[in-house]
Scaffold this motif. Structure first.
Motif, PDB file in Angstrom:
ATOM      1  N   GLY A   1      64.969 -19.971  25.294  1.00  0.00           N
ATOM      2  CA  GLY A   1      64.554 -19.501  24.163  1.00  0.00           C
ATOM      3  C   GLY A   1      65.720 -18.974  23.179  1.00  0.00           C
TER       4      GLY A   1
ATOM      5  N   ARG B   1      66.287 -18.395  30.357  1.00  0.00           N
ATOM      6  CA  ARG B   1      65.374 -17.247  30.772  1.00  0.00           C
ATOM      7  C   ARG B   1      64.735 -17.747  32.176  1.00  0.00           C
ATOM      8  NH1 ARG B   1      60.830 -17.726  26.476  1.00  0.00           N
ATOM      9  NH2 ARG B   1      60.179 -16.027  27.638  1.00  0.00           N
TER      10      ARG B   1
ATOM     11  N   PHE C   1      63.422 -23.259  31.224  1.00  0.00           N
ATOM     12  CA  PHE C   1      62.832 -21.942  30.379  1.00  0.00           C
ATOM     13  C   PHE C   1      64.069 -21.645  29.317  1.00  0.00           C
ATOM     14  CE2 PHE C   1      60.525 -20.668  34.134  1.00  0.00           C
ATOM     15  CZ  PHE C   1      59.276 -21.530  33.948  1.00  0.00           C
TER      16      PHE C   1
ATOM     17  N   SER D   1      55.613  -3.542  34.366  1.00  0.00           N
ATOM     18  CA  SER D   1      56.959  -4.342  34.386  1.00  0.00           C
ATOM     19  C   SER D   1      57.857  -3.661  35.637  1.00  0.00           C
ATOM     20  CB  SER D   1      57.517  -4.245  32.772  1.00  0.00           C
ATOM     21  OG  SER D   1      56.920  -4.748  32.051  1.00  0.00           O
TER      22      SER D   1
ATOM     23  N   GLY E   1      61.726 -17.227  35.196  1.00  0.00           N
ATOM     24  CA  GLY E   1      60.519 -17.066  35.289  1.00  0.00           C
ATOM     25  C   GLY E   1      60.328 -16.170  36.764  1.00  0.00           C
TER      26      GLY E   1
ATOM     27  N   HIS F   1      55.531 -18.185  34.154  1.00  0.00           N
ATOM     28  CA  HIS F   1      56.678 -18.456  33.034  1.00  0.00           C
ATOM     29  C   HIS F   1      57.033 -17.065  32.606  1.00  0.00           C
ATOM     30  CE1 HIS F   1      57.718 -19.599  28.775  1.00  0.00           C
ATOM     31  NE2 HIS F   1      57.738 -20.823  29.335  1.00  0.00           N
ATOM     32  N   PRO F   2      58.448 -17.036  32.083  1.00  0.00           N
ATOM     33  CA  PRO F   2      59.161 -15.788  31.543  1.00  0.00           C
ATOM     34  C   PRO F   2      58.293 -14.921  30.545  1.00  0.00           C
ATOM     35  CG  PRO F   2      60.695 -17.563  31.584  1.00  0.00           C
ATOM     36  CD  PRO F   2      59.347 -18.261  31.772  1.00  0.00           C
ATOM     37  N   ASP F   3      57.435 -15.826  29.721  1.00  0.00           N
ATOM     38  CA  ASP F   3      56.623 -15.067  28.637  1.00  0.00           C
ATOM     39  C   ASP F   3      55.516 -14.077  29.333  1.00  0.00           C
ATOM     40  OD1 ASP F   3      58.116 -16.499  26.840  1.00  0.00           O
ATOM     41  OD2 ASP F   3      56.211 -17.949  26.501  1.00  0.00           O
ATOM     42  N   VAL F   4      55.508 -14.217  30.546  1.00  0.00           N
ATOM     43  CA  VAL F   4      54.511 -13.155  31.287  1.00  0.00           C
ATOM     44  C   VAL F   4      55.074 -11.910  31.249  1.00  0.00           C
ATOM     45  CG1 VAL F   4      55.308 -13.490  33.538  1.00  0.00           C
ATOM     46  CG2 VAL F   4      52.921 -13.154  33.394  1.00  0.00           C
ATOM     47  N   GLU F   5      56.240 -11.685  31.030  1.00  0.00           N
ATOM     48  CA  GLU F   5      56.982 -10.300  31.124  1.00  0.00           C
ATOM     49  C   GLU F   5      56.578  -9.473  29.996  1.00  0.00           C
ATOM     50  OE1 GLU F   5      61.068 -10.112  32.781  1.00  0.00           O
ATOM     51  OE2 GLU F   5      61.044 -12.151  31.901  1.00  0.00           O
ATOM     52  N   ASP F   6      56.014 -10.238  28.578  1.00  0.00           N
ATOM     53  CA  ASP F   6      55.552  -9.404  27.558  1.00  0.00           C
ATOM     54  C   ASP F   6      53.855  -8.730  27.887  1.00  0.00           C
ATOM     55  OD1 ASP F   6      57.495  -9.964  26.022  1.00  0.00           O
ATOM     56  OD2 ASP F   6      56.418 -11.893  24.910  1.00  0.00           O
TER      57      ASP F   6
END
Length: 104
Positions: free
Chosen positions: A88, A93, A86, A59, A95, A46-51
């Protein structure tokens, strides 16, 4: 040798735990049953994994790995498929579809 923390399993979660703990100054041992690289299915991330990748300091390595990027999930229920994007506050966004050998 003494360790503050033993992490069993060097997959994405175990590796992240070991990196975080070592970053806090702990003496960490990370063990894995299988030899690397592991030829197992990839990871849909999921794109939130970038955090998390940013917090772990990986990164740039992930960005340059050449993983496929995708804008959502394809969900199938009772024989019907639909696309779940995805999104936001800033719009669509993307993934990752990460090859497991490379992600390891």
């Amino acid at each position: 040798m003494l360790f503050d923390l033993l992490v069993v399993g060097a997959g994405p979660a175990g590796s992240a735990a070991a990196i975080c703990a070592a970053g806090q100054g702990l003496n960490v041992a990370l063990i894995e049953r299988r030899p690397f690289p592991r030829d197992v299915p990839g990871e849909a991330l999921h794109p939130d994994v970038e955090d998390l990748f940013s917090q772990l300091g990986v990164s740039e390595a992930v960005s340059s790995a050449g993983f496929l990027r995708f804008p959502g999930w394809i969900r199938e229920r009772s024989g019907e498929r639909d696309f779940v994007p995805f999104t936001g506050p800033s719009g669509l966004r993307f993934g990752y579809q990460a090859w497991r050998q490379e992600l390891d």
